[in-house]
Design an enzyme around this catalytic site. Structure first.
Site, PDB file in Angstrom:
ATOM      1  CG  PHE A   1      -5.331   5.982  -7.350  1.00 18.15           C
ATOM      2  CD1 PHE A   1      -5.536   7.167  -8.065  1.00 18.15           C
ATOM      3  CD2 PHE A   1      -6.276   4.980  -7.477  1.00 18.15           C
ATOM      4  CE1 PHE A   1      -6.660   7.339  -8.895  1.00 18.15           C
ATOM      5  CE2 PHE A   1      -7.386   5.138  -8.306  1.00 18.15           C
ATOM      6  CZ  PHE A   1      -7.575   6.316  -9.014  1.00 18.15           C
TER       7      PHE A   1
ATOM      8  CG  LEU B   1       2.781  22.845  13.291  1.00 21.02           C
ATOM      9  CD1 LEU B   1       3.777  23.450  14.286  1.00 21.02           C
ATOM     10  CD2 LEU B   1       3.528  21.986  12.268  1.00 21.02           C
TER      11      LEU B   1
ATOM     12  NE  ARG C   1     -10.382   0.669   5.826  1.00 23.26           N
ATOM     13  CZ  ARG C   1      -9.202   1.232   5.597  1.00 23.26           C
ATOM     14  NH1 ARG C   1      -8.398   1.541   6.597  1.00 23.26           N
ATOM     15  NH2 ARG C   1      -8.792   1.468   4.371  1.00 23.26           N
TER      16      ARG C   1
ATOM     17  CB  SER D   1      -8.785  11.798  -2.491  1.00 24.76           C
ATOM     18  OG  SER D   1      -8.907  10.446  -2.141  1.00 24.76           O
TER      19      SER D   1
ATOM     20  CE  LYS E   1      -8.978  16.030   0.336  1.00 25.83           C
ATOM     21  NZ  LYS E   1      -7.962  17.075   0.404  1.00 25.83           N
TER      22      LYS E   1
ATOM     23  CE1 TYR F   1      -9.642  13.257   2.623  1.00 20.79           C
ATOM     24  CE2 TYR F   1      -9.893  11.242   1.336  1.00 20.79           C
ATOM     25  CZ  TYR F   1      -9.166  12.373   1.657  1.00 20.79           C
ATOM     26  OH  TYR F   1      -7.983  12.621   1.025  1.00 20.79           O
TER      27      TYR F   1
HETATM   28  N1  UDP Z   1      -5.812  -2.464   5.328  1.00 18.65           N
HETATM   29  C1  UDP Z   1      -5.782  -3.627   6.107  1.00 18.65           C
HETATM   30  N2  UDP Z   1      -5.393  -3.530   7.401  1.00 18.65           N
HETATM   31  C2  UDP Z   1      -5.029  -2.340   7.986  1.00 18.65           C
HETATM   32  C3  UDP Z   1      -5.050  -1.159   7.180  1.00 18.65           C
HETATM   33  C4  UDP Z   1      -5.456  -1.265   5.848  1.00 18.65           C
HETATM   34  O1  UDP Z   1      -6.107  -4.722   5.633  1.00 18.65           O
HETATM   35  O2  UDP Z   1      -4.700  -2.313   9.179  1.00 18.65           O
HETATM   36  C5  UDP Z   1      -6.221  -2.555   3.910  1.00 18.65           C
HETATM   37  C6  UDP Z   1      -7.426  -1.701   3.565  1.00 18.65           C
HETATM   38  O3  UDP Z   1      -8.617  -2.436   3.752  1.00 18.65           O
HETATM   39  C7  UDP Z   1      -7.176  -1.367   2.097  1.00 18.65           C
HETATM   40  C8  UDP Z   1      -5.645  -1.360   1.978  1.00 18.65           C
HETATM   41  O4  UDP Z   1      -5.162  -2.058   3.141  1.00 18.65           O
HETATM   42  O5  UDP Z   1      -7.648  -2.395   1.271  1.00 18.65           O
HETATM   43  C9  UDP Z   1      -5.052   0.037   1.967  1.00 18.65           C
HETATM   44  O6  UDP Z   1      -5.617   0.755   3.053  1.00 18.65           O
HETATM   45  P1  UDP Z   1      -5.101   2.181   3.499  1.00 18.65           P
HETATM   46  O7  UDP Z   1      -5.868   2.568   4.733  1.00 18.65           O
HETATM   47  O8  UDP Z   1      -3.615   2.161   3.596  1.00 18.65           O
HETATM   48  O9  UDP Z   1      -5.469   3.133   2.289  1.00 18.65           O
HETATM   49  P2  UDP Z   1      -6.888   3.437   1.571  1.00 18.65           P
HETATM   50  O10 UDP Z   1      -6.985   2.454   0.444  1.00 18.65           O
HETATM   51  O11 UDP Z   1      -7.964   3.299   2.589  1.00 18.65           O
HETATM   52  O12 UDP Z   1      -6.706   4.832   1.081  1.00 18.65           O
END
Ligand code: UDP
Length: 330
Positions: free
Chosen positions: A169, A33, A282, A117, A145, A141
């Site tokens: 995905f 939890l 990011r 993942s 995995k 991460y």
């Molecule tokens: N993303 C974004 N703004 C946010 C969160 C995510 O632009 O506040 C973008 C991120 O760069 C990626 C996509 O949305 O290209 C999906 O991100 P998420 O974190 O949901 O999943 P991930 O692909 O990292 O598993």
């Protein structure tokens, strides 16, 4: 004979438990939890509050409930945090899984479905990504995995514990009832963050990078509905129950949507304008991630049901608008 679902109070775990219970399976949830929610576990389902690093408790639980298979979700799953605090990730995801496997081995439990993942692939060399593509994770991460996948192969050869590793995905959406859904603290995922903007809980969505080599400059991801993911776990479990050998499968929809397309879909479905801000990339985000899920469709007969972005956003909105504070509203 029951199925132990570690992390069964979390997002994908709780949706899988729901499908298992609806299918008449005997399920026991094991969750510390720390991220999961007690309210996400249905009332008739036993919940053991425990950590996967607690070998004794795992073993006691397996014996008490006559566990004969495991679906293993329990893990830390934030890429950014994994880079800042690798120790937490290696201990929880790798050592925790070793404890689980040791308990399984000692209790003669020989089947495990593992939450892997797309992060095991890292920056893809080709699109769509098949299971044969090189695995070069770019985050701690993703490395945890991949390490567990390799450990599982060794445990099969040496101890006969068979596994199916499912490489997800981008999980999205919520159960159609709106009774369970995504609720992370802090929230880092795109769709729930946009929902928070729609609900007035955030003032804008920050778009991480608008100069990627994609048609609109934003990242493209392959979103898969959480209920379709859940159903794949049942197919994977039945594969093992029927004597199938260990496998690793991708799980995606084989379709990509850009960040801008996701924002526009939420605007259309909710009727709410989503303020946005273009910000820098990011770290570690590949431009495009799209799965080939052909292998699981061919071998296990998995066919996703909620395949459009509208399906995912509609069910997510149903959950978030009914529960603006997540499980705290329950
Ligand atoms: N993303 C974004 N703004 C946010 C969160 C995510 O632009 O506040 C973008 C991120 O760069 C990626 C996509 O949305 O290209 C999906 O991100 P998420 O974190 O949901 O999943 P991930 O692909 O990292 O598993």
């Amino acid at each position: 004979m029951a199925i132990l679902v570690t992390g069964g109070a979390g997002y994908i775990g709780s949706h899988t438990v729901r499908e298992l219970v609806e299918d008449g399976r005997d399920v026991v949830v094991y969750d510390n939890l720390s991220r999961g929610h007690r309210e996400a576990v249905g009332e008739g389902t036993p919940l053991v509050v425990g950590d996967i690093n607690d070998y004794i408790k795992l073993k006691e639980t397996m014996q008490k409930y006559a566990i004969d298979s495991v679906i293993h979700f329990a893990a830390e799953s934030q890429v950014g945090e994994s880079m800042a605090n690798p120790e937490k990730y290696y201990f929880n995801n790798v050592v925790g899984t070793l404890n689980l496997l040791k308990a399984m081995k000692d209790c003669d439990v020989k089947k495990i479905v593992f939450s892997s993942s797309a992060a095991v692939y890292g920056e893809p060399q080709e699109i769509p990504i098949t299971e044969r593509c090189p695995k070069n994770p770019t985050s701690v991460y993703g490395r945890t995995k991949l390490m567990v996948e390799k450990i599982l192969v060794d445990y099969d050869v040496a101890y006969g514990i068979r596994h199916v590793a499912l490489r997800y995905f981008n999980a999205a959406g919520a159960h159609v009832s709106g009774e369970i859904g995504e609720d992370h603290t802090p929230e880092t995922h795109l769709i729930p963050i946009i929902m928070e903007v729609a609900l007035g809980k955030r003032d804008k969505i920050k778009i991480f990078g608008t100069n990627y080599p994609t048609p609109d400059g934003t990242c493209i991801r392959d979103y898969i509905h959480v209920t379709d993911l859940a159903k794949a776990h049942i197919l994977a479990l039945d594969w093992l129950i029927n004597g199938g050998p260990s496998r690793a499968y991708n799980l995606g929809n084989e379709k990509g949507f850009s960040v801008l397309e996701v924002i526009e879909t939420v605007e259309r479905i909710t009727g709410i304008k989503i303020p946005r801000e273009d910000t820098s990339r990011r770290l570690g985000d590949p431009a495009v991630l799209i799965a080939s899920s052909k292998k699981i469709t061919d071998e296990l007969g998995w066919i996703p049901r909620y395949t459009t972005l509208d399906d995912m956003v509609k069910t997510a909105w149903n959950w978030h608008s009914k529960n603006p504070n997540g499980f705290n509203d329950k």
